[in-house]
Design an enzyme around this catalytic site. Structure first.
Site, PDB file in Angstrom:
ATOM      1  N   TRP A 188       0.822  -1.210   0.000  1.00  0.00           N
ATOM      2  CA  TRP A 188       0.000   0.000   0.000  1.00  0.00           C
ATOM      3  C   TRP A 188       0.859   1.265   0.000  1.00  0.00           C
ATOM      4  CZ3 TRP A 188      -4.924  -0.775   3.520  1.00  0.00           C
ATOM      5  CH2 TRP A 188      -5.561  -1.965   3.132  1.00  0.00           C
ATOM      6  N   ASN A 246      -8.003   0.206  -2.360  1.00  0.00           N
ATOM      7  CA  ASN A 246      -8.435  -0.925  -1.556  1.00  0.00           C
ATOM      8  C   ASN A 246      -9.848  -0.674  -1.040  1.00  0.00           C
ATOM      9  OD1 ASN A 246      -8.045  -3.381   0.165  1.00  0.00           O
ATOM     10  ND2 ASN A 246      -8.360  -1.871   1.794  1.00  0.00           N
ATOM     11  N   GLU A 247     -10.748  -1.583  -1.329  1.00  0.00           N
ATOM     12  CA  GLU A 247     -12.095  -1.634  -0.756  1.00  0.00           C
ATOM     13  C   GLU A 247     -12.859  -0.311  -0.756  1.00  0.00           C
ATOM     14  OE1 GLU A 247     -11.954  -3.924   2.911  1.00  0.00           O
ATOM     15  OE2 GLU A 247     -11.086  -5.646   1.855  1.00  0.00           O
ATOM     16  N   TRP A 269     -19.266   0.205   5.780  1.00  0.00           N
ATOM     17  CA  TRP A 269     -18.928  -0.022   7.190  1.00  0.00           C
ATOM     18  C   TRP A 269     -18.080   1.087   7.796  1.00  0.00           C
ATOM     19  CZ3 TRP A 269     -16.665  -2.661   3.163  1.00  0.00           C
ATOM     20  CH2 TRP A 269     -15.268  -2.547   3.036  1.00  0.00           C
ATOM     21  N   TYR A 318     -13.566 -13.107   3.109  1.00  0.00           N
ATOM     22  CA  TYR A 318     -13.476 -13.461   4.529  1.00  0.00           C
ATOM     23  C   TYR A 318     -14.794 -14.106   4.955  1.00  0.00           C
ATOM     24  CZ  TYR A 318      -9.496 -10.179   4.689  1.00  0.00           C
ATOM     25  OH  TYR A 318      -8.299  -9.533   4.473  1.00  0.00           O
ATOM     26  N   GLU A 364      -7.187 -10.817  -0.852  1.00  0.00           N
ATOM     27  CA  GLU A 364      -7.122 -10.804   0.615  1.00  0.00           C
ATOM     28  C   GLU A 364      -7.939 -11.972   1.128  1.00  0.00           C
ATOM     29  OE1 GLU A 364      -8.174  -7.364   2.893  1.00  0.00           O
ATOM     30  OE2 GLU A 364      -6.970  -5.994   1.672  1.00  0.00           O
ATOM     31  N   TRP A 404      -3.439 -12.442   3.696  1.00  0.00           N
ATOM     32  CA  TRP A 404      -3.279 -11.357   4.654  1.00  0.00           C
ATOM     33  C   TRP A 404      -2.727 -11.934   5.936  1.00  0.00           C
ATOM     34  CZ3 TRP A 404      -4.147  -6.232   3.656  1.00  0.00           C
ATOM     35  CH2 TRP A 404      -4.078  -5.372   4.771  1.00  0.00           C
TER      36      TRP A 404
END
Ligand SMILES: *[C@@H]1O[C@H](CO)[C@@H](O)[C@H](O)[C@H]1NC(C)=O
Ligand SMILES: *[C@@H]1O[C@H](CO)[C@@H](O)[C@H](O)[C@H]1NC(C)=O
Length: 370
Positions: free
Chosen positions: A82, A181-182, A209, A283, A312, A341
């Site tokens: 990153w 990222n995300e 979130w 996940y 991830e 990860w």
């Protein structure tokens, strides 16, 4: 005449060099004429937001090198790391939120290039992730300005991104750029009559979130403009985005692929602002993967023409599977890569998984020679 010959020679050379870079062929990756499976992990940082620029690389280089060495020894071939994150230390902004330099001390581009040289020496492909939306720690509204204000985004592209891509064009260790990222962490959930921008369907998905801050119009413009800028300099560059869950990035299962070529173009109006492969994160929750997760499907179930990497995952939320089983699953189910990860905090476990599949064949080779 001689100028013309030099011109022809340059074209020939650049074509020859391009064959030595990672490329996409249909739904898989190709390197030096062979199908490749990207196997490795997320670094993802040594000092969060403070690894590159401002002479910071000199402080962390030895630790990154150690990670690359261990990854190489484990049989891995790729590393996701990153870069700006939320603008903590790079790029340099002025008080109004425009980007005025790469960094105050002017080492950023040299640091980045040195990191790639180091990766090449260990035969490791790097996938630099520029920005992060999985948390909201943007206390100075730096990233915020780039997402909501096209003028500020243009300043970043002109002052940092374009010179950076120019400086590393064709570098063998640079596998692909990841813009963010995300993005779904900061997604505003609201109805829109255009399916590309309608996030109502994602309401119970977990998206948003970290805070309901941005529409897909804003996030997709942010992504497509940077993608277009990269490809304007380097047409063969590969670009992706790391989604928190395949739900936002597939037309299967009644979902909408918000990152389709069509949606990105609608938001950004940039001809080159299109992505080359998927980076799904996966996940489990309370021990179970959801019904769209990579680990309960074959990559073909997503009905995409592009490669799919699972960028991830970890055994702590791995549906009661071991890291070895997770790597094996991705290799055996048509995916094009696996980055677990993470290497710094959980390295031994990740490397055992990476090592487990290092000699696998049938879905692309893993050992590469950069
Ligand atoms: C993956 O595809 C194979 C072959 O088509 C099939 O046998 C298998 O059930 C599929 N697995 C999943 C999880 O969909
Ligand atoms: C993979 O191949 C290398 C080189 O032949 C060998 O040293 C290593 O033990 C093998 N690893 C596994 C997990 O099979």
């Amino acid at each position: 005449m001689s100028i013309y010959l030099t011109f022809l020679l340059n074209i020939t050379l650049s074509v020859a060099v391009s064959g030595e870079r990672l490329s996409v062929s249909g739904n898989h990756f190709l390197f030096k004429g062979e199908k490749v499976f990207l196997s490795g992990g997320n670094l993802p940082w040594i000092n969060y937001g403070y690894d590159y620029g401002n002479n910071q690389w000199a402080e962390v280089k030895a630790r990154v090198e150690k990670q690359m060495q261990m990854l190489h020894r484990a049989g891995g071939n790729s590393l996701r790391l990153w870069i700006h994150i939320q603008g903590e230390s790079t790029p340099q902004f002025n008080e109004e939120g425009y980007v005025i330099a790469t960094d105050t001390q002017g080492t950023f581009i040299a640091d980045f290039k040195d990191m790639l040289d180091l990766a090449q020496s260990y035969d490791i492909f790097v996938i630099p992730t520029l920005w992060n939306a999985a948390v909201d720690q943007d206390y100075h509204n730096r990233l915020n300005g780039l997402i909501i204000d096209p003028g500020k985004l243009t300043s970043y592209i002109r002052v940092v991104l374009t010179p950076l891509v120019e400086a590393v064009i064709g570098h063998p260790a640079l596998a692909a750029w990841e813009i963010m990222n995300e993005p779904e962490g900061l997604l505003n959930l609201q109805f829109n009559e255009d399916p590309c921008f309608d996030t109502f369907m994602l309401k119970v998905s977990g998206a948003g979130w970290a805070g309901w801050k941005y529409s897909y119009q804003q996030l997709l413009r942010f992504i497509s403009w940077q993608t277009d800028a990269i490809k304007s300099v380097d047409p063969q560059a590969l670009v992706t985005v790391g989604v928190w869950n395949p739900k936002s990035n597939t037309n299967s299962f009644g979902m909408v692929d918000h990152y389709s070529d069509t949606c990105l173009y609608k938001a950004g109006q940039k001809a080159l602002g299109k992505l080359d492969f998927h980076d799904f994160h996966s996940y489990s929750f309370e021990g179970e993967f959801d019904t769209v997760a990579a680990f309960v499907h074959n990559s073909s179930d997503y009905r995409t023409s592009k490669p799919v990497v699972v960028g991830e995952f970890w055994s702590q939320q791995g549906g009661h599977r071991t890291t070895k089983q997770l790597f094996e699953y991705l290799y055996r189910h048509g995916y094009s890569g696996a980055w677990s990860w993470d290497l710094v905090d959980n390295g031994a476990d990740q490397r055992a998984g990476i090592s487990h599949i290092q000699n696998y064949t049938g879905n692309g080779k893993i050992h590469i020679d950069l």
